[in-house]
Design a protein around this motif. Sequence first.
Motif, PDB file in Angstrom:
ATOM      1  N   PRO A 187     -34.082  13.327  16.336  1.00 48.52           N
ATOM      2  CA  PRO A 187     -35.238  12.407  16.325  1.00 48.52           C
ATOM      3  C   PRO A 187     -36.086  12.343  15.133  1.00 48.52           C
ATOM      4  O   PRO A 187     -36.144  13.435  14.218  1.00 48.52           O
ATOM      5  N   PRO A 188     -36.588  11.222  14.594  1.00 52.08           N
ATOM      6  CA  PRO A 188     -37.045  11.145  13.062  1.00 52.08           C
ATOM      7  C   PRO A 188     -38.457  11.936  13.212  1.00 52.08           C
ATOM      8  O   PRO A 188     -39.155  12.257  14.347  1.00 52.08           O
ATOM      9  N   PRO A 189     -39.225  12.071  12.117  1.00 55.49           N
ATOM     10  CA  PRO A 189     -40.412  12.735  11.923  1.00 55.49           C
ATOM     11  C   PRO A 189     -41.432  11.887  12.696  1.00 55.49           C
ATOM     12  O   PRO A 189     -41.542  10.596  12.804  1.00 55.49           O
ATOM     13  N   PRO A 190     -42.392  12.604  13.411  1.00 56.06           N
ATOM     14  CA  PRO A 190     -43.573  11.838  14.273  1.00 56.06           C
ATOM     15  C   PRO A 190     -44.402  11.048  13.502  1.00 56.06           C
ATOM     16  O   PRO A 190     -45.517  10.603  14.257  1.00 56.06           O
ATOM     17  N   GLY A 191     -44.545  11.355  12.437  1.00 55.66           N
ATOM     18  CA  GLY A 191     -45.690  11.009  11.379  1.00 55.66           C
ATOM     19  C   GLY A 191     -47.192  11.555  11.379  1.00 55.66           C
ATOM     20  O   GLY A 191     -48.171  11.024  10.864  1.00 55.66           O
ATOM     21  N   TYR A 192     -47.052  12.614  12.176  1.00 55.26           N
ATOM     22  CA  TYR A 192     -48.318  13.661  11.892  1.00 55.26           C
ATOM     23  C   TYR A 192     -47.790  15.030  11.644  1.00 55.26           C
ATOM     24  O   TYR A 192     -46.694  15.347  11.504  1.00 55.26           O
ATOM     25  N   GLU A 193     -48.847  15.945  11.209  1.00 49.15           N
ATOM     26  CA  GLU A 193     -48.473  17.377  10.916  1.00 49.15           C
ATOM     27  C   GLU A 193     -47.934  18.010  12.124  1.00 49.15           C
ATOM     28  O   GLU A 193     -48.619  18.281  13.156  1.00 49.15           O
ATOM     29  N   GLU A 194     -46.637  18.619  12.025  1.00 50.39           N
ATOM     30  CA  GLU A 194     -46.073  19.109  12.969  1.00 50.39           C
ATOM     31  C   GLU A 194     -46.128  20.753  13.043  1.00 50.39           C
ATOM     32  O   GLU A 194     -46.595  21.253  11.942  1.00 50.39           O
ATOM     33  N   SER A 195     -46.382  21.259  14.305  1.00 48.14           N
ATOM     34  CA  SER A 195     -46.118  22.644  14.167  1.00 48.14           C
ATOM     35  C   SER A 195     -44.956  23.268  13.758  1.00 48.14           C
ATOM     36  O   SER A 195     -43.779  22.293  13.895  1.00 48.14           O
ATOM     37  N   VAL A 196     -44.712  24.679  13.688  1.00 46.49           N
ATOM     38  CA  VAL A 196     -43.235  25.182  13.445  1.00 46.49           C
ATOM     39  C   VAL A 196     -42.467  24.770  14.420  1.00 46.49           C
ATOM     40  O   VAL A 196     -41.400  24.504  14.575  1.00 46.49           O
ATOM     41  N   GLU A 197     -43.016  25.106  16.003  1.00 42.03           N
ATOM     42  CA  GLU A 197     -42.195  24.829  17.259  1.00 42.03           C
ATOM     43  C   GLU A 197     -41.870  23.350  17.162  1.00 42.03           C
ATOM     44  O   GLU A 197     -40.363  23.110  17.371  1.00 42.03           O
TER      45      GLU A 197
END
Length: 547
Positions: A187-197
Motif C-alpha cells: 500500500p502507498p504511504p498514508p500521507g501522515y506521520e506513521e508509527s513504526v508499527e
Amino acid sequence: MKALIDLSLLRSSPSVSPFSIPHHQLPPRSRKPFKLRCSLAEGPTISSSKIDGGESSIADCVVVGGGISGLCIAQALATKHRDVASNVIVTEARDRVGGNITTVERDGYLWEEGPNSFQPSDPILTMAVDSGLKDDLVLGDPNAPRFVLWEGKLRPVPSKPTDLPFFDLMSIAGKLRAGFGAIGIRPPPPGYEESVEEFVRRNLGAEVFERFIEPFCSGVYAGDPSKLSMKAAFGRVWKLEEIGGSIIGGTFKTIQERNKTPKPPRDPRLPKPKGQTVGSFRKGLTMLPEAIANRWPCLYNSFSLCSGSKLSICFYAHLYISGMRVLISCLELAVWAAIITKLGNGGYNLTFETPEGMVSLQSRSVVMTIPSHVASNLLHPLSAAAADALSQFYYPPVASVTVSYPKEAIRKECLIDGELKGFGQLHPRSQGIETLGTIYSSSLFPNRAPSGRVLLLNYIGGATNTGILSKDPLVLGVRVWPKAIPQFLVGHLDLLDTAKMALRDSGFHGLFLGGNYVSGVALGRCVEGAYEVAAEVKEFLSRYAYK
C-alpha cells in the motif's frame, strides 16, 4: 502471568541460582551530593565569580550537563573547532561524569547498568582515539549470532543475505510478503506521520513487525512501536521510501548518490572493525567519559579554575579542572536556582548557586545537554513555548538486572562448541516474558566474569511495562532508571522544532539543545550528535558571536 526473567538458556535444576550478594555485603551508597541549584530567568546578574584572582573571563561555550553528549560536544569543540572555541566550560551537578553510563566492577565481574555497548562508527572511534583509548577498545565477534525467542525456542536472526532463505523465524509466506513489500508492492504511504508499527506492517508485513521490529524496539528504545515515530526513531530507513519509492529503490538511490561523491580520506589512526559488530572498552563504557574528563591535569580546589587551562569541568561541590575549559551542571539530583541572562553584546551570563556561594560565568554560547524535562524547567522563564514543547517528551522507566550462572547451568542446545556464544536475545511482548532482552555480557567482551561463570544483563520495563517502579529489587546488579530512554513518539521532531524555533524567535541565538532526545538514544548517535552540535556552535561563533 508473564515470567520475570527468561529462563530459556537454563537447565531445569532447582540447585541453579543466579550470582547474588546479600544487601549487607553491598558497598555503601555514595554520600549524598551537595545540590547545585540553577534556574534560568531574565534579570540582573547576582554576582560575579573570580577566576585566578580576576573577574570571570568570557567563555566561548558553556555546556550544561556532563553526560556523554555534553563531554563529547566539549571535546569536539576542542579538537575540531579550537580556532573559534578555545575556551569551553562544562557544568555537572553530580560528583561524576558520564550520565547514565554506569560500569560496576566487583569480585571478578564487570558489568554495565546503563548502556551496554556501541556501534563502532568512525565518530565514536575518533572520540575514543582522541581520548587516548585506542588500545583499550574491545570489539565483539562480528559473527556472534543474535536470537529472538519465538514459540519457546531461541531462533537466530539472519546476519547475511545468504541466511534469508533458511532461517526459521519467519514462514515462507512472511518472507514473500516482506520481499514484495521491500520492492514496492505494498500500500502507498498514508500521507501522515506513521508509527513504526504502521510503517513496517505496510511495507514488510506482520511477521517482520511481530518477530523482528517489535522486539527490536523494545530492546533498543524500551518503546512501544505503535507510538514511536518511524521518521524520528528510524529516519534513515524511513527516508529510503521517501527518496526511492520503496525500501529497495531508496537503497539503490542512496548507493548511487554516495558513489557520486568521493569519500574524504579516513583518519588513519582509527581501527578498522570487521563486519557488523559492537564495541566497548577494556574496563567498560565508563572509560570514555572518564578519559575525556581526565585527559588533562586536574585540580580539585573548590570553585577555582587553573590559569592557562582550555577545558574546565565544574562539579556542584568543587570545580574539576581539565586541560580545556568546560563547566557541567544539572540533573534531577539538583534543584536549579541560577540565572541565565542575555547580554547586550549577544552573549550570555549564567549564575549558579553553589555550596560556596554564587558563581557567575559569561559565555558567547550555551549548549544544554540535560534531559528535556530538566531543560524545560530551566528554560521556562526564557520561553514558555520552548519549555512546553520540551516537557512533552516521555522517558519510561527501565531496570537493568545483571545475574551470573555457572556455565553448566546453560542448556546444551544453547551452546556452540561447548560455549555460550552470541550477542544476546530479544523477547517479543507476545511471548509472555517480562524481560525485554538479555545480553550475553561474558560472551560479548573478554574479562567480564570469572572462569566457569556466565554473566547475563537483562533489561525490564519500558513504555509497555511502567509498573517496574513498584518492584523492590533484591539482588546484586539491579539499577532502576525512573526516566531511562526518551521516546521518539509520533510528533517528536515537530516538538523539537517547536522548542528550537521558540528559542530562536525569542532572540536566544547561540543557545543550543543537545543530548539523546535530540540526536538519538544509541550511545554512538550521542557521539555523532555531539560532533553535529559542535559544528553548529562553531558556525554560530564564526558568523554571529562577538569577539
